[in-house]
Design an enzyme around this catalytic site. Structure first.
Site, short mmCIF file in Angstrom:
data_model
loop_
_atom_site.label_atom_id
_atom_site.label_comp_id
_atom_site.label_asym_id
_atom_site.label_seq_id
_atom_site.Cartn_x
_atom_site.Cartn_y
_atom_site.Cartn_z
CG ASP A 254 -2.29 0.56 0.96
OD1 ASP A 254 -2.41 1.40 0.07
OD2 ASP A 254 -3.24 0.22 1.70
CD GLU B 5 0.92 5.54 -7.11
OE1 GLU B 5 1.25 6.73 -7.16
OE2 GLU B 5 0.10 5.04 -7.91
CD1 TRP B 6 -4.69 3.44 -3.37
CD2 TRP B 6 -3.66 5.23 -2.51
NE1 TRP B 6 -4.42 3.16 -2.06
CE2 TRP B 6 -3.79 4.25 -1.49
CE3 TRP B 6 -3.05 6.45 -2.21
CZ2 TRP B 6 -3.31 4.45 -0.20
CZ3 TRP B 6 -2.58 6.65 -0.91
CH2 TRP B 6 -2.71 5.66 0.06
N GLY B 7 -2.65 5.19 -8.20
CA GLY B 7 -2.58 5.86 -9.50
C GLY B 7 -1.98 7.26 -9.50
CG ASP C 227 -9.55 2.23 -0.85
OD1 ASP C 227 -8.52 2.19 -1.56
OD2 ASP C 227 -9.54 2.09 0.38
C1 GLA Z 1 -5.98 1.44 1.46
C2 GLA Z 1 -6.12 0.47 0.29
C3 GLA Z 1 -7.26 -0.47 0.57
C4 GLA Z 1 -7.04 -1.22 1.87
C5 GLA Z 1 -6.82 -0.24 3.01
C6 GLA Z 1 -6.36 -0.92 4.28
O1 GLA Z 1 -7.07 2.28 1.57
O2 GLA Z 1 -6.33 1.16 -0.90
O3 GLA Z 1 -7.44 -1.38 -0.50
O4 GLA Z 1 -5.92 -2.06 1.72
O5 GLA Z 1 -5.82 0.73 2.68
O6 GLA Z 1 -6.15 -0.02 5.33
#
Ligand code: GLA
Length: 407
Positions: free
Chosen positions: A148, A181-183, A203
């Site tokens: 993450d 890494e969410w992009g 998410d």
């Molecule tokens: C981030 C990730 C999620 C999950 C949470 C856990 O938000 O994007 O997919 O793993 O952390 O805390």
């Protein structure tokens, strides 16, 4: 001098070996289950074991789902030497025993860490402990790592993921690396040689078409928002490295129609299929979706091409995905609030995938058998003349999916 040259060459060889991710895994989008969407931090050894049991008993493992992934909140403290331990209350028998249990079922075990000082839930991150953590996961016989991106101020994203990738390689156990890494730093541009999949956005939450903003300013996004972020990135996906629009919410509270559309679109986009529901207790409708092998075959097709959004008409989206042996998957997505009845004319869908596969549909001369992937019935053949084949009704927030089988 000659000896020195040999030593340098050997070291360079090691170095290039070390700068590789594990190959020969991730040839297809990963399939499995993760704790996060349903359980967040409320996890335990018993829950994980129960999921492994259910994965086999429900037929999910036979359909291709193989990873049981523990997300955030499994951690205890680091020991005096800095090695991470699991929470002894949640996992009283330790991770190795749990991995043994999962492996004995023919499944694989996944774990979670973070590139920064702490995970998103505040447990120890891997920063400064990458090689130790990778070694610990290898000792525990872990098969999958989700890494993450919380608490990473001043950290270079590419460098951080490369470091963990190198550490996993050095630890010697093949591990699937799922980058989360969410992009923000466009991992699709640099991560194909580092990990096996990368998240492309925030998410997901259990909602078809809206964004939920948290007081801290960050947002969770619905199914349609995930699709919109993933569709422009298709040229970056290929066997060994996939775009990840996040884990599935099927069975967590959307309508059956929305769940079906969600699952079909993840398959059309060659996305990871990581389940997020309680698989110990599934309705028949949820099972019919998650165990739809004809749809799973679209996701897992050996060409590994992410589907393309060809055109829109009457509020409908027409998606195509080239498959092996000249077949195509076709999904009509109706994201609107009303059912739409549409006159299907195949000639409207003559297309060439210039961007990725270079393959074409050719409805003027090629006839395809039409297989409905949700009713599991053959519906005749495509027509080479410009005429209406038949009327198709797509309910609101639902899909109709076909496999067009080259004759
Ligand atoms: C981030 C990730 C999620 C999950 C949470 C856990 O938000 O994007 O997919 O793993 O952390 O805390």
């Amino acid at each position: 001098m000659r000896q020195l040259t040999i030593v340098i060459l050997v070291l360079m060889g090691c170095n290039s070996l070390m700068a590789q991710k594990w190959e020969k895994i991730g040839d297809r989008p990963q399939m499995g289950w993760s704790t996060w969407n349903k359980f967040q931090g409320n996890i335990s050894e018993d829950i994980i074991k129960g999921m492994a049991d259910a994965m086999v008993a429900s037929g999910l493992s036979e359909a291709g789902y193989q990873y049981i992934n523990i997300d955030d909140c499994w951690h205890g403290q680091r020991d005096a030497d800095g090695f991470i331990q699991c929470d002894p209350k949640k996992f009283p028998n330790g991770m190795k025993a749990l991995a043994d249990y999962v492996h004995a079922k023919g499944l694989k075990l996944g774990i979670y860490s973070d590139c920064g000082t702490g995970t998103c839930a505040g447990f120890p991150g891997s920063l400064g402990h990458e090689y130790q953590d990778a070694l610990q996961y290898a000792r525990w016989e872990i098969d999958y790592l989700k890494e993450d991106w919380c608490n990473t101020t001043n950290i270079n994203a590419k460098g951080a993921y490369q470091l963990m990738s190198d550490a996993l390689r050095a630890a010697g156990r093949p591990i699937f690396m799922s980058m989360c890494e969410w992009g923000g730093h466009k991992p699709w541009e640099w991560a194909s040689e580092i990990g096996h999949s990368w998240r492309i956005g925030p998410d997901i939450w259990c909602n078809f078409d809206s964004t939920r903003v948290h007081p801290g300013g960050y947002a969770d996004i619905g199914v349609m928002q995930c699709i919109r972020l993933c569709e422009p990135l298709r040229k970056y996906a290929a066997p060994g490295h996939w775009n990840d629009p996040d884990m599935l919410e099927v069975g967590n509270g959307m309508t059956v129609n929305e769940d079906r559309a969600h699952f079909a679109m993840w398959c059309m986009m060659a996305s990871p299929l990581i389940l997020g529901n309680d698989i110990r207790n599934m309705s028949q409708e949820t099972m019919d979706i998650l165990l739809n092998r004809e749809m799973i075959a679209v996701d897992q097709d050996e060409l590994g091409v992410q589907g393309l959004h060809h055109c829109d008409d009457q509020g409908l989206e027409f998606w195509f995905k080239p498959l092996k042996d000249g077949d195509w998957a076709m999904t009509i997505l109706n994201a609107t609030p009303k059912a739409v009845t549409y006159n299907l004319n195949w000639q409207r869908f003559n297309l060439t995938d210039d961007e990725v596969s270079k393959l074409s549909t050719n409805f003027d001369s090629q006839i395809y058998k039409v297989r409905n992937l949700w009713t599991h019935k053959d519906e005749g053949k495509t027509t080479v003349k410009d005429k209406v084949w038949k009327k198709v009704t797509i309910p609101s927030r639902d899909v109709v999916s076909f496999r067009l089988i080259k004759l």
